[in-house]
Every structure is written in structure tokens, then in C-alpha cells.
Design a protein around this motif. Structure first.
Motif, PDB file in Angstrom:
ATOM      1  N   ASP A  23      -8.747  -7.400  11.332  1.00  0.00           N
ATOM      2  CA  ASP A  23      -9.004  -8.614  12.088  1.00  0.00           C
ATOM      3  C   ASP A  23      -7.503  -9.670  12.260  1.00  0.00           C
ATOM      4  O   ASP A  23      -6.814  -7.873  12.248  1.00  0.00           O
ATOM      5  CB  ASP A  23      -9.407  -9.634  10.387  1.00  0.00           C
ATOM      6  CG  ASP A  23     -10.804  -9.195  10.279  1.00  0.00           C
ATOM      7  OD1 ASP A  23     -11.451  -8.555  10.735  1.00  0.00           O
ATOM      8  OD2 ASP A  23     -10.651  -9.586   8.488  1.00  0.00           O
ATOM      9  N   ASP A  24      -7.882 -10.619  12.777  1.00  0.00           N
ATOM     10  CA  ASP A  24      -6.235 -11.228  13.486  1.00  0.00           C
ATOM     11  C   ASP A  24      -5.586 -11.322  12.162  1.00  0.00           C
ATOM     12  O   ASP A  24      -4.469 -11.423  12.834  1.00  0.00           O
ATOM     13  CB  ASP A  24      -6.837 -11.678  14.340  1.00  0.00           C
ATOM     14  CG  ASP A  24      -7.082 -12.339  15.633  1.00  0.00           C
ATOM     15  OD1 ASP A  24      -7.016 -10.372  16.124  1.00  0.00           O
ATOM     16  OD2 ASP A  24      -7.793 -12.387  16.541  1.00  0.00           O
ATOM     17  N   HIS A  25      -6.107 -11.817  10.813  1.00  0.00           N
ATOM     18  CA  HIS A  25      -4.984 -12.513  10.018  1.00  0.00           C
ATOM     19  C   HIS A  25      -5.479 -11.292   9.112  1.00  0.00           C
ATOM     20  O   HIS A  25      -6.399 -10.688   8.101  1.00  0.00           O
ATOM     21  CB  HIS A  25      -5.465 -13.627   9.460  1.00  0.00           C
ATOM     22  CG  HIS A  25      -5.155 -14.344  10.770  1.00  0.00           C
ATOM     23  ND1 HIS A  25      -6.360 -15.149  11.867  1.00  0.00           N
ATOM     24  CD2 HIS A  25      -3.909 -14.605  10.994  1.00  0.00           C
ATOM     25  CE1 HIS A  25      -5.180 -15.593  12.284  1.00  0.00           C
ATOM     26  NE2 HIS A  25      -3.982 -16.009  12.636  1.00  0.00           N
ATOM     27  N   LEU A  26      -4.451 -10.814   8.062  1.00  0.00           N
ATOM     28  CA  LEU A  26      -4.371 -10.137   6.899  1.00  0.00           C
ATOM     29  C   LEU A  26      -4.006 -10.770   5.925  1.00  0.00           C
ATOM     30  O   LEU A  26      -2.021 -11.270   6.326  1.00  0.00           O
ATOM     31  CB  LEU A  26      -4.168  -8.750   7.169  1.00  0.00           C
ATOM     32  CG  LEU A  26      -2.960  -8.325   5.921  1.00  0.00           C
ATOM     33  CD1 LEU A  26      -4.983  -7.319   5.280  1.00  0.00           C
ATOM     34  CD2 LEU A  26      -3.016  -7.314   6.130  1.00  0.00           C
ATOM     35  N   ASP A  30       0.811  -1.206   0.047  1.00  0.00           N
ATOM     36  CA  ASP A  30      -0.382  -0.011  -0.517  1.00  0.00           C
ATOM     37  C   ASP A  30       0.587   1.580   0.247  1.00  0.00           C
ATOM     38  O   ASP A  30       1.953   0.570  -0.099  1.00  0.00           O
ATOM     39  CB  ASP A  30      -1.434   0.041   1.456  1.00  0.00           C
ATOM     40  CG  ASP A  30       0.109   0.173   2.563  1.00  0.00           C
ATOM     41  OD1 ASP A  30       0.757   0.368   2.591  1.00  0.00           O
ATOM     42  OD2 ASP A  30      -0.879  -0.399   3.873  1.00  0.00           O
ATOM     43  N   PRO A  31       0.271   2.230  -0.236  1.00  0.00           N
ATOM     44  CA  PRO A  31       1.691   3.699   0.180  1.00  0.00           C
ATOM     45  C   PRO A  31       2.306   3.829   1.394  1.00  0.00           C
ATOM     46  O   PRO A  31       3.627   4.631   0.424  1.00  0.00           O
ATOM     47  CB  PRO A  31      -0.250   4.710  -0.362  1.00  0.00           C
ATOM     48  CG  PRO A  31      -1.113   4.370   0.118  1.00  0.00           C
ATOM     49  CD  PRO A  31      -0.485   2.529   0.306  1.00  0.00           C
ATOM     50  N   LYS A  52      -4.073   3.326   3.093  1.00  0.00           N
ATOM     51  CA  LYS A  52      -3.079   2.366   3.543  1.00  0.00           C
ATOM     52  C   LYS A  52      -4.616   1.193   4.124  1.00  0.00           C
ATOM     53  O   LYS A  52      -5.483   2.056   4.352  1.00  0.00           O
ATOM     54  CB  LYS A  52      -2.814   3.559   4.671  1.00  0.00           C
ATOM     55  CG  LYS A  52      -2.355   2.370   5.654  1.00  0.00           C
ATOM     56  CD  LYS A  52      -1.607   3.602   7.079  1.00  0.00           C
ATOM     57  CE  LYS A  52      -1.097   3.065   8.029  1.00  0.00           C
ATOM     58  NZ  LYS A  52      -1.083   3.301   9.815  1.00  0.00           N
ATOM     59  N   ILE A  53      -3.629  -0.097   4.406  1.00  0.00           N
ATOM     60  CA  ILE A  53      -4.999  -0.631   4.254  1.00  0.00           C
ATOM     61  C   ILE A  53      -4.635  -0.460   6.410  1.00  0.00           C
ATOM     62  O   ILE A  53      -4.161  -0.898   6.790  1.00  0.00           O
ATOM     63  CB  ILE A  53      -4.211  -2.060   4.646  1.00  0.00           C
ATOM     64  CG1 ILE A  53      -3.593  -2.247   2.882  1.00  0.00           C
ATOM     65  CG2 ILE A  53      -4.894  -3.912   5.545  1.00  0.00           C
ATOM     66  CD1 ILE A  53      -3.042  -3.393   2.616  1.00  0.00           C
ATOM     67  N   LYS A  54      -6.335  -0.754   6.775  1.00  0.00           N
ATOM     68  CA  LYS A  54      -6.834  -0.695   7.967  1.00  0.00           C
ATOM     69  C   LYS A  54      -6.318  -1.732   8.325  1.00  0.00           C
ATOM     70  O   LYS A  54      -6.571  -2.914   8.087  1.00  0.00           O
ATOM     71  CB  LYS A  54      -7.994   0.068   8.694  1.00  0.00           C
ATOM     72  CG  LYS A  54      -7.566   1.509   7.511  1.00  0.00           C
ATOM     73  CD  LYS A  54      -7.102   2.432   9.276  1.00  0.00           C
ATOM     74  CE  LYS A  54      -7.104   4.099   7.947  1.00  0.00           C
ATOM     75  NZ  LYS A  54      -6.256   4.816   8.475  1.00  0.00           N
TER      76      LYS A  54
END
Ligand code: PMT
Length: 402
Positions: A290-293, A199-200, A285-287
Motif C-alpha cells: 500500500d501507499d502507507h505502512l 524485519d530481517p 522481509k516486508i513487501k
């Protein structure tokens, strides 16, 4: 490369004279035979005794206190290089006008070797038209000039006129004295990591510092090759005189390599190119949620494979960064990518591979020859790789003309 050569250092009376004992120490440590001549004024800034101790040779500053007759002539001619550092406005003026009124200036008038002049003075003095004119005369007469740097000067002013660091003077001496045995060769070198954006603000990358690739570029340039360096993000300054292109991603590196490869004879791929990149790069930007991405990755183009496939009689050298089955994996890469040589480094070993100044490598040639370098400085490994490239180049050229 230039070890065992004789260097005559001439010190004139400027504050930067304090840097010269360190230069003498570096030269002696690297195998040079060093003599030091000084002006009388220089002896007020730095002690002849210190320089005598560090060089292991008698220091001369008084024309009439030479141990043997005509030492000003002997020193001027029995040397591979004369280095005047720091060179004041006064000594520059004397050299430009053939004035010989003390040991140092008389020795320079008698010089047959190359002379490297390292000007150092206050900016206003440096910019004085008479000084500039004298420097122009010296350049026209074939004297080599190491341009002074800009920065804070001893007088407190900020501007041009500072003597470069001893390391830079040393590097310039090595550049001048190294045999140009690769002249005519055009070598493309890749160095450093690639960054694959998530992401940025985030990316996937690796631990490559660029040191290995930059060492190859520097040594190839020093040995007279034309060097194109394509580099991922690093914090290292590029070596003087190489054509440098900065890239970020594997795709950008591939594009630049393919564009420049047309005009090169040799490619040496020391870069640690990311094998995968995120399939999707988000624009914001990824927020955290969850516990996993999960980030799905996609294969990057294999630049070396592409070069090897279309190399004709050009030389392509790859690197292999391995943690197990070093030789087997490297030979597999050499065959699959149609390389002339591969440098296999065991990156799990201490002092080898990423970030450090040394490496432990096996140089594997297509004909099956394997050379074990043991623990070696990256600059020395660079020279070894270049020696082997030169051998392959010469073998190929001889075969063509047989
Ligand atoms: O930069 P330093 O900190 O000094 O570290 C030096 C180093 C460890 C990075 C260097 O010595 C090294 O080993 N470079 C190659 C690292 C690597 O990517 O190895 P690999 O086995 O994954 O790749 C093999 C070869 O294919 C390499 O020449 C690489 O540049 C090339 N390649 C790999 C992937 C890809 N997509 N394109 C490529 O061209």
C-alpha cells in the motif's frame, strides 16, 4: 595530558624510518620537546636536516660530532621516554647485549628513562630465533615493546614486521606518559546507537557514531581505569586494553549493562539508545504493497533510569542529546534518573553531537554546578568528564572516612 614532556627518538637504519618525521611533527605539535638521535645507516633513509627542522633541535648521529661533551649521557637521562623507531634486528641485538658502538647504542646503555622499542623488519628476520631471544631479553628487563603489525612489507613480502602507523606510535607514547590517576576505578561506558529490527533487512536506529563513548573509554583506560565498553554497532576500532562487548538492540544493551554493572564503580552512558522499537519484528522481509505502512512502536527499557535507581554510592553519569531547552531538559533527566552528573549536548549545533570529532556541552552536576565546555574535541571532553568523576569519587571517599 603528557604535554611538555621530553621525548628522545632513536632512529635505526630501516626503510620504515620514513615514517618518523611525521611522528616528530605530531609530537611537537602536541607540545612535546623532541630530540632525535640516529644511527649512521638511518641517515641514508631519512635526512637529519628534515628531523632537525621538524624537532627544532640538533640531530646527533656521529658520536664524535656532539656539540657538547657527553650528550649521549645527557640525552639518555634528561628525558621522560626514549623511543627507538624503527628498531632493526641490529639495534635490538645491540641493546639486548649491552653493545655501545655508536651514538644511539651508547645513549641507550646510559638510559635511566623508560625505553619503548618499535621493531620493524622482514618477517623472516623478525622470526629468527636470535632476534626473538633478544626481544624476550628486552621484555624481561623492562623495555616496552610496541608489537609490529602484519601486512605488506617494504620488501614485497606479506607478514609480521611492519612498523605501526605514526598515529598508533603516538597513542602508545601518550599511554605510557599519562598519569594513572584513575587506577583502581572500574568504569562502564556505553557507546554508539542501538538498532531495533523491523524485519530481517531493516531497522530503526540513529546517527550516533560511537565517537563520544569510545573517546571516554580510551581516556579512562589511558588514565589507568579498568574499562568495560558496551557498544552498539559502530565502525570504530575499540581502544587497546578495554573489555568490549558488542550489542545491537536496547534490550541486549540493557542485559549486558546490568550483568557488568555489578563489578563497576562508575557508569558513563554516552550511547544513544532507541527509546522505541517495533512491537513486532517480522521473520520475513516486508513487501511493498500500500501507499502507507504503519509500524507500531513500543517503549524500550530505560537503562539509565534503572542504573540510577539502584546505584547506591556508585557514580552514574548520563548524556542528554537535546535540540531545545538544553539545560532545563538535562536537569529534568538528571533528577528523574537520579544521576550524579549529566552531559548535555546541543545536537542541533554545528560541530556538536552526532558523528563529528568535537562537541559543545554543558556538564551539570547534581549539586547544581554547570560547566560550559564551549567547542571542544571529544577526547578533551572525555578527560573533563573523567576529572569531574574523579572529584565526585574523592569527595565521596573522604566523606566516608571523616
Ligand atoms: O556517538 P557520537 O556520534 O559521538 O555522538 C555522541 C552522542 C550525541 C550520541 C552523545 O554525546 C550523546 O548525547 N548520547 C546520549 C544520546 C541520547 O540518547 O540522549 P537521550 O537524551 O535520549 O538519553 C538520555 C540518557 O539516557 C543517555 O545517557 C542515554 O544513554 C540514556 N538512555 C536513553 C534511552 C534509553 N532507553 N535508555 C537509556 O539508558
Amino acid at each position: 595530558m603528557a604535554k611538555g614532556k621530553k621525548i628522545t627518538i632513536g632512529i635505526s637504519g630501516g626503510i620504515a624510518a620514513y615514517k618518523i618525521p611525521e611522528l616528530v611533527r605530531i609530537l611537537v605539535r602536541n607540545g612535546y620537546y623532541v630530540r632525535v638521535g640516529m644511527t649512521k645507516n638511518a641517515t641514508r633513509f631519512v635526512s637529519p636536516l628534515t628531523l632537525e627542522f621538524l624537532s627544532g633541535n640538533k640531530v646527533i648521529w656521529d658520536m664524535f660530532e656532539q656539540e657538547r661533551e657527553m650528550e649521549h649521557i645527557l640525552w639518555a637521562q634528561d628525558t621522560d621516554l626514549i623511543v627507538i623507531a624503527p628498531a632493526t634486528a641490529n639495534i635490538i641485538g645491540k641493546i639486548a647485549n649491552g653493545i655501545a658502538d655508536d651514538f644511539l647504542s651508547t645513549m641507550i646503555v646510559a638510559a635511566t628513562a623508560k625505553v619503548l622499542i618499535c621493531p620493524s623488519m622482514n618477517t623472516k628476520m623478525l622470526m629468527n630465533p636470535a632476534v626473538q631471544n633478544n626481544l624476550r631479553i628486552l621484555r624481561e628487563r623492562g623495555y616496552l615493546i610496541l608489537e609490529p603489525e602484519s601486512g605488506e612489507l617494504a620488501c614485497g613480502a606479506v607478514g609480521a614486521g611492519r612498523l605501526p602507523d605514526t598515529e598508533r606510535i603516538y597513542e602508545r607514547i601518550e599511554d605510557i606518559l599519562t598519569e594513572k590517576d584513575l587506577s583502581g576505578l572500574r568504569i562502564l561506558v556505553t557507546a554508539g546507537p542501538t538498532r531495533e529490527p523491523i524485519d530481517p533487512v531493516r531497522f530503526i536506529s540513529n546517527r550516533s557514531s560511537g565517537k563520544m563513548g569510545y573517546a571516554i573509554a580510551k581516556m579512562a583506560k589511558r588514565r589507568g581505569a579498568k574499562v568495560i565498553l558496551i557498544s552498539g554497532p559502530t565502525s570504530i576500532s575499540p581502544p587497546d586494553g578495554v573489555e568490549i562487548y558488542k550489542v545491537e538492540t536496547a534490550d541486549e544493551m540493557r542485559e549486558k549493562v546490568m550483568e557488568k554493572w555489578k563489578d563497576c564503580d562508575v557508569a558513563i552512558k554516552a550511547a544513544a539508545v532507541a527509546d522505541y522499537r517495533p512491537e513486532i519484528t517480522t521473520s520475513s522481509k516486508i513487501k511493498k504493497k500500500d501507499d502507507h505502512l504503519v509500524i507500531r512502536l513500543k517503549r524500550n527499557p530505560d537503562i539509565l533510569l534503572e542504573l540510577g535507581k539502584n546505584k547506591g554510592d556508585k557514580i552514574v553519569v548520563g548524556f542528554a542529546a537535546e535540540t531545545e531547552d538544553l539545560i532545563e531538559n538535562a536537569i529534568k533527566k538528571l533528577r528523574e534518573k537520579n544521576l550524579d552528573m549529566i552531559v548535555a549536548n546541543d545536537v542541533s549545533k554545528k560541530d556538536s553531537g552526532f558523528e563529528v570529532d568535537t562537541n559543545v556541552a554543558k556538564i551539570i552536576r547534581r549539586d547544581g554546578k554547570i560547566e560550559d565546555t564551549g567547542l571542544i574535541k571529544k577526547e578533551d571532553l572525555a578527560n573533563l568528564i573523567l576529572d569531574r568523576v574523579k572529584e565526585i569519587w574523592n569527595e565521596r571517599r573522604n566523606a566516608k572516612f571523616d
